[in-house]
Design a protein around this motif. Structure first.
Motif, PDB file in Angstrom:
ATOM      1  N   LEU A 188      34.308  32.378  39.507  1.00  0.00           N
ATOM      2  CA  LEU A 188      35.257  33.250  38.796  1.00  0.00           C
ATOM      3  C   LEU A 188      34.658  34.653  38.756  1.00  0.00           C
ATOM      4  CD1 LEU A 188      37.957  33.047  37.002  1.00  0.00           C
ATOM      5  CD2 LEU A 188      36.405  33.232  35.056  1.00  0.00           C
ATOM      6  N   ALA A 189      35.495  35.655  38.980  1.00  0.00           N
ATOM      7  CA  ALA A 189      35.023  37.040  38.866  1.00  0.00           C
ATOM      8  C   ALA A 189      34.660  37.304  37.413  1.00  0.00           C
ATOM      9  CB  ALA A 189      36.100  38.007  39.330  1.00  0.00           C
ATOM     10  N   PRO A 190      33.407  37.674  37.117  1.00  0.00           N
ATOM     11  CA  PRO A 190      33.042  37.946  35.719  1.00  0.00           C
ATOM     12  C   PRO A 190      33.783  39.152  35.162  1.00  0.00           C
ATOM     13  CG  PRO A 190      31.086  37.845  37.137  1.00  0.00           C
ATOM     14  CD  PRO A 190      32.274  37.836  38.035  1.00  0.00           C
ATOM     15  N   ALA A 197      35.785  36.938  32.451  1.00  0.00           N
ATOM     16  CA  ALA A 197      35.220  35.620  32.134  1.00  0.00           C
ATOM     17  C   ALA A 197      35.020  35.452  30.630  1.00  0.00           C
ATOM     18  CB  ALA A 197      33.901  35.421  32.876  1.00  0.00           C
ATOM     19  N   ASP A 198      34.666  36.546  29.939  1.00  0.00           N
ATOM     20  CA  ASP A 198      34.537  36.456  28.485  1.00  0.00           C
ATOM     21  C   ASP A 198      35.894  36.206  27.839  1.00  0.00           C
ATOM     22  OD1 ASP A 198      31.787  36.769  28.443  1.00  0.00           O
ATOM     23  OD2 ASP A 198      31.860  38.934  28.155  1.00  0.00           O
ATOM     24  N   ARG A 227      44.075  34.567  40.401  1.00  0.00           N
ATOM     25  CA  ARG A 227      43.725  35.839  41.061  1.00  0.00           C
ATOM     26  C   ARG A 227      42.279  36.242  40.811  1.00  0.00           C
ATOM     27  NH1 ARG A 227      46.166  36.757  36.422  1.00  0.00           N
ATOM     28  NH2 ARG A 227      45.807  38.599  35.123  1.00  0.00           N
ATOM     29  N   PHE A 228      41.626  35.632  39.826  1.00  0.00           N
ATOM     30  CA  PHE A 228      40.216  35.935  39.562  1.00  0.00           C
ATOM     31  C   PHE A 228      39.270  34.880  40.134  1.00  0.00           C
ATOM     32  CE2 PHE A 228      42.485  37.669  35.717  1.00  0.00           C
ATOM     33  CZ  PHE A 228      42.399  38.997  36.094  1.00  0.00           C
ATOM     34  N   VAL A 229      39.831  33.802  40.660  1.00  0.00           N
ATOM     35  CA  VAL A 229      39.014  32.714  41.217  1.00  0.00           C
ATOM     36  C   VAL A 229      38.570  33.113  42.617  1.00  0.00           C
ATOM     37  CG1 VAL A 229      39.059  30.301  41.975  1.00  0.00           C
ATOM     38  CG2 VAL A 229      40.087  30.954  39.776  1.00  0.00           C
TER      39      VAL A 229
END
Lengths: 248, 248
Positions: free
Chosen positions: B173-175, B198-199, B225-227
């Motif tokens: 996952l894009a942090p 991610a937070d 879209r963030f994976v």
């Protein structure tokens, strides 16, 4: 099984000072309307715009202190710094290009919440609403179905990169869930568990809003257990007071 | 319309050192298994337990410094303080009953992440995983369907009450999502928009987990879209380095 759902509320028109934001939100929601157990999360920018919480740089006169701080920060626009100082109860840090202030509401954030992006007009800065809990209460009261309302801003964190959305105004949602003194799954006391429910709801909502998508609002379901019949203490309950601050 | 969904993963058994956590998570998920676009969010406690990141107070010898800090904090167990000091790269604050430390990973949090609640046994403290990004990568690689994996802890905030869950280990996952330099809805540059994706995913997941419900995991959909196809930079990318810290 417990389930949380967050959906962006698309189709909100450009909001201008004096606009009826509640009517615009209701229209964007469409025929179904809101429901009492839902949480409507709204980025503060549209609230600030509707309320006219805007400053025109052309009308700002920078004080000597603003000029000094702007210089120290590496050449910012002193008028922008002046607007930040006008919004600030206290400057917490002004170094390495970063200006962190405590707002009159007690929020500690970059530039006292003053922002130029998505202002809709060049030379215009958006400030935080004067009384975001009051803004949330008024929105809630004006919306058929009376959803809980959370007004958000994106705050940086002292020790982590990136920003998370947090609640700066709340009506009808418990800001915090207090497990302190309650038992864990094994019957032992949960010492430090005091959950910032409204901030986590703000963060969840931000994940469905693109920053350029003109989708400043989202609707959350699945948080019915935190929704309250009265407006509640608001985001003021999330503010750690100056006297409790270990990082001034 | 973009939609985020978070569901608690119920039915995970008690996890003990040496247990196969991936197998337990897969069993809790049931027949359908995970999917590549999903995000599996896991509270670090079960990861720490499976990895044996535990300390028995009975086996801890408090140093003179731990005794001194415990006294300064108003009578804490010096052995508990010793475990915190063992986990800490640096003590950031030790006053008014609060012990805030920078962990060896770079996380700044209360008690360096050391916690007794939900430890499952009296006199046992749970510490953070030694390498949470590695733990996330190993879980992701072991799970059929290869969901993104986020390992979380609950952190307090310097200027706000309550805790929010944050990502301490990430794989797939894009942090962060970086909008800096990109344009807002009006074509103006978004100066400060750097979103801690991610937070915010960790926070959303926490809203569906009850602290006493033995539901240490949740599954999120809608973040495709963030994976990322690779493991990515992990939660290390969320750490603001000591040299960037304005609040030491």
């Amino acid at each position: 099984v417990s389930e949380l759902r967050a959906r962006a509320l698309a189709g909100l028109p450009e909001i201008r000072p004096g606009d009826d934001l509640a009517a615009a939100l209701a229209a964007a929601r469409g025929g179904a309307g809101f429901a009492a157990g839902e949480v409507l999360v709204v980025a503060h920018k549209v609230v600030s715009k509707a309320e006219g919480a805007l400053r025109r740089l052309a009308e700002v006169q920078a004080s000597p202190r603003a000029v000094e701080v702007a210089e120290r920060l590496g050449g910012r626009d002193p008028r922008h710094v002046q607007v930040v100082l006008d919004e600030a109860a206290e400057v917490v840090r002004a170094e390495r290009g970063v200006l962190i202030a405590r707002t009159r509401h007690g929020f500690v954030c970059a530039n006292a919440g003053v922002d130029a992006s998505n202002a809709g007009e060049d030379g215009v800065l958006v400030t935080l609403p004067r009384d975001p809990d009051g803004s949330a209460r008024r929105l809630r009261d004006a919306l058929a179905g009376r959803p809980a309302v959370v007004i958000t801003d994106s705050f940086g964190r002292a020790w982590r990169h990136g920003q998370c959305d947090v609640a700066i105004g709340i009506a009808g949602l418990a800001p915090l869930e207090d497990w302190r003194g309650r038992a864990d799954a094994y019957g032992r006391e949960l010492h430090a568990t005091w959950i910032a429910v409204a901030d986590q709801a703000a963060a969840a909502a931000d994940l469905v809003r693109g920053k350029d998508a003109r989708a400043p609002a989202a609707v959350l379901t699945g948080l019915e257990r935190f929704v309250t019949p009265d407006a509640g203490p608001g985001a003021a309950a999330l503010v750690r007071g100056r006297d409790e601050d270990l990082f001034r």
